[in-house]
Motif scaffolding. Structure first.
Motif, short mmCIF file in Angstrom:
data_model
loop_
_atom_site.label_atom_id
_atom_site.label_comp_id
_atom_site.label_asym_id
_atom_site.label_seq_id
_atom_site.Cartn_x
_atom_site.Cartn_y
_atom_site.Cartn_z
N PHE A 103 9.92 -15.11 4.99
CA PHE A 103 9.14 -15.53 4.37
C PHE A 103 8.50 -15.87 2.54
O PHE A 103 9.08 -14.25 2.82
N LEU A 104 8.25 -16.35 1.92
CA LEU A 104 7.24 -15.61 0.99
C LEU A 104 6.07 -14.80 1.05
O LEU A 104 5.52 -15.38 1.82
N HIS A 105 6.48 -13.79 0.23
CA HIS A 105 5.54 -12.68 1.22
C HIS A 105 3.85 -13.03 0.45
O HIS A 105 3.42 -13.43 -0.44
N ALA A 106 2.87 -12.22 0.93
CA ALA A 106 0.78 -13.38 0.82
C ALA A 106 0.69 -12.75 -0.04
O ALA A 106 0.28 -13.36 -0.76
N GLY A 107 1.99 -11.56 -0.97
CA GLY A 107 1.26 -11.06 -3.14
C GLY A 107 1.66 -12.25 -3.48
O GLY A 107 0.74 -12.68 -4.55
N MET A 108 2.51 -12.87 -3.16
CA MET A 108 3.02 -14.36 -3.98
C MET A 108 2.98 -15.02 -4.28
O MET A 108 2.45 -16.15 -4.34
N ILE A 109 2.16 -15.07 -2.74
CA ILE A 109 1.43 -16.51 -2.55
C ILE A 109 -0.23 -16.32 -2.88
O ILE A 109 -0.78 -16.94 -3.85
N SER A 110 -0.93 -14.73 -2.81
CA SER A 110 -1.56 -14.79 -3.68
C SER A 110 -2.23 -14.93 -5.05
O SER A 110 -3.17 -15.62 -5.84
N ALA A 111 -1.27 -14.38 -5.57
CA ALA A 111 -0.79 -14.42 -6.84
C ALA A 111 -0.53 -15.90 -7.89
O ALA A 111 -1.09 -16.02 -8.55
#
Length: 144
Positions: free
Chosen positions: A47-55
């Motif tokens: 899945f899309l990484h949580a860090g990318m979601i947050s960014a």
């Protein structure tokens, strides 16, 4: 306003690497788009990484706030992960809830776009809330 946000976005090396594109900006709102890259954006399950979601949520919040307050920096940020972020592209939307002289409050959402589907098939995967503070140019200069 969109041209200013696009120029700001292009100046950010992380955003260039990620392929984040500013698609709308003005009147306390902003929208970003990013295409999925399986080779370097996923977490262990794909899945899309949580860090990318947050960014994405932090960035769209800053751009939305910036349309009303000029240069801003995040002072507080929270994210709610609602479902796995799976899609061929991701759309982040931010809107100012309240803009004051010292703080700007922004709500944001991240949507996944399923492979081969249009914007009408977007699925909400995360939400965010941010408090941003206006800053002047002198405050943005790195210190030696």
């Amino acid at each position: 306003m969109l041209e200013i946000v696009k120029a700001t976005n292009a100046a950010a090396s992380f955003n260039r690497w990620a392929g984040i594109e500013a698609t709308q900006a003005g009147n306390g709102e902003a929208e970003l788009r990013m295409n999925w890259r399986a080779e370097d954006m996923g977490q262990f399950a794909g899945f899309l990484h949580a860090g990318m979601i947050s960014a994405l949520l932090d960035t769209v919040s800053g751009y939305a706030a910036g349309t009303l307050a000029g240069r801003v920096m995040t002072s507080h940020f929270s994210v709610n992960f609602m479902s796995p972020a799976v899609g061929s592209a991701f759309v982040a939307r931010g809107r100012v809830a309240k803009a004051g002289r010292k703080q700007v409050f922004v709500a944001s959402e991240l949507y996944a776009q399923p492979e081969g589907k249009g914007d009408d098939a977007l699925k909400l995967v995360a939400t965010g809330n941010a408090i941003l503070v206006p800053v002047d140019e002198l405050q943005l200069k790195p210190r030696a």
